[in-house]
Enzyme design. Structure first.
Site, mmCIF file in Angstrom:
data_model
loop_
_atom_site.group_PDB
_atom_site.id
_atom_site.type_symbol
_atom_site.label_atom_id
_atom_site.label_comp_id
_atom_site.label_asym_id
_atom_site.label_seq_id
_atom_site.Cartn_x
_atom_site.Cartn_y
_atom_site.Cartn_z
ATOM 1 N N ASP A 150 0.809 -1.221 0.000
ATOM 2 C CA ASP A 150 0.000 0.000 0.000
ATOM 3 C C ASP A 150 0.848 1.280 0.000
ATOM 4 O OD1 ASP A 150 -2.507 -1.298 0.124
ATOM 5 O OD2 ASP A 150 -2.257 -1.613 2.273
ATOM 6 N N HIS A 307 0.213 -7.647 -1.435
ATOM 7 C CA HIS A 307 -1.109 -8.272 -1.431
ATOM 8 C C HIS A 307 -1.871 -7.890 -2.699
ATOM 9 C CE1 HIS A 307 -1.630 -4.299 0.463
ATOM 10 N NE2 HIS A 307 -2.841 -4.307 -0.046
HETATM 11 FE FE LIG Z 1 -3.908 -2.585 -0.897
#
Ligand SMILES: [Fe+2]
Length: 364
Positions: A150, A307
């Site tokens: 992220d 992810h």
């Molecule tokens: Fe993400």
């Protein structure tokens, strides 16, 4: 020299002393490894609300944070918490493990400014996904292109993130995580050395497309830390970084927002980045795939895990909705005295590496 002596000597020289688990959770809440190389799931009974309100909350949360950093991702089923509690929880994990006092919770550059949950809520929604998909275009037939860590376009990216889903498809919509300490282990020693000290440029240029299309205006910030400002959405990070909580090296480039290894030519960079993402995508033995239940929570360490979501359900008829709260950590760094995960734990290298090293010894 024993493994313990070797590890102790290495730790002496580290920039940040790694943290150890205190195992206060294990006495109360049973858990199990979902896969040998990644992922721990707690059995029903544990509630984040109880942890943050416990008299020894700091001890329990510190233990959980170290567990997440060691196992990359932890799953808790059926959590009864508000988004305010979700935020408090993830911020405390970061603080207890030593994040800078200036690093708070991330405000995503294209978050919904009108969300009733506030700017620190990133809504993960199949409805939004349909709109952004129209802007991004047809995309790719390779679902594997979705792998990322992220917000690495921020100079100060995330340490821990928590996602809770409140609407889940009856089947599908799984999320996969990959252990990026283990990705480092899949590189030959010569290639590890080559990558250590190199840097990569990360860019959130896709979000600029959303602004151009009039969908969202980029929030100039500060987005949770004084370093995370402006509308450029570009940052330079080490290709191999050290996780300060474990003291282990991980690969921090190759997928998602990574655009270029700066010290290499464009052609060389493309080849190396392709190899790094191949190591993530093609090694299913360093991945875990989670099937969500309603109100389940996943908490991961963005420094050491990639992810990706799975869009295998009909977003026109089925909802998948949740909120992510994202803690900001330290500026990524590489500590040359840090260890690989297997080295620190005294685990032998992966089988292919052992065979390779043995063949080198034979021919020497
Ligand atoms: Fe993400």
């Amino acid at each position: 020299m024993t493994v313990a002596q070797y590890s102790a000597e290495k730790k002496q020289a580290l920039k940040v002393q790694p943290l150890k688990r205190n195992f206060s959770l294990d006495a109360i809440y049973p858990s199990f490894k979902v896969q040998p190389n990644i992922g721990t799931e707690f059995k029903e009974g544990i509630q984040i609300r109880d942890l943050i309100r416990a008299p020894n909350a700091d001890e329990l949360l510190l233990d959980l944070a170290v567990l997440i950093s060691e196992r990359n991702v932890v799953f808790l089923r059926n959590q009864d918490i508000s988004f305010e509690e979700q935020k408090e929880f993830i911020d405390r994990l970061g603080k207890l493990t030593g994040k800078p006092s200036t690093s708070g919770l991330h405000i995503h550059p294209v978050t919904n400014p009108e969300s009733e949950l506030g700017l620190e809520a990133l809504t993960i929604s199949s409805e939004n996904g349909k709109k952004t998909g129209q802007v991004y275009g047809a995309g790719t037939e390779f679902a594997s292109r979705g792998w990322h860590s992220d917000i690495t376009f921020e100079p100060v990216p995330s340490d821990y993130a928590i996602l809770r889903l409140r609407e889940v498809p009856p089947e599908g919509g799984d999320t996969l995580w990959a252990n990026s300490y283990e990705v480092y282990e899949r590189l030959s020693p010569a290639f590890q050395k080559f990558l250590e000290g190199l840097t990569a440029t990360h860019s959130g240029d896709n979000f600029k497309l959303l602004e151009k299309a009039g969908y969202r205006k980029i929030i100039a910030g500060p987005r949770g830390a004084p370093e995370d400002v402006g509308t450029d959405l570009t940052a330079v990070h080490p290709v191999i970084r050290t996780n300060p909580v474990t003291g282990w090296k991980s690969v921090f480039a190759g997928s998602g927002f990574t655009r270029r290894i700066n010290e290499l030519s464009k052609d060389e960079s493309d080849v190396v980045l392709k190899h790094l993402i191949d190591l993530v995508v093609q090694n299913h033995d360093l991945q875990v795939r989670y099937r969500w239940g309603k109100h389940d929570v996943a908490i991961w360490d963005n420094r050491s895990a990639f992810h990706t979501a799975t869009t295998d359900f009909d977003a026109d008829t089925i909802l998948r909705i949740g909120e992510r709260a994202t803690s900001l950590g330290e500026r990524p760094y590489f500590d040359p005295n840090s260890s690989s995960r297997r080295e620190a734990l005294g685990i032998a290298p992966p089988a292919a590496r052992r065979a390779h090293l043995a063949s080198l010894n034979k021919s020497a």
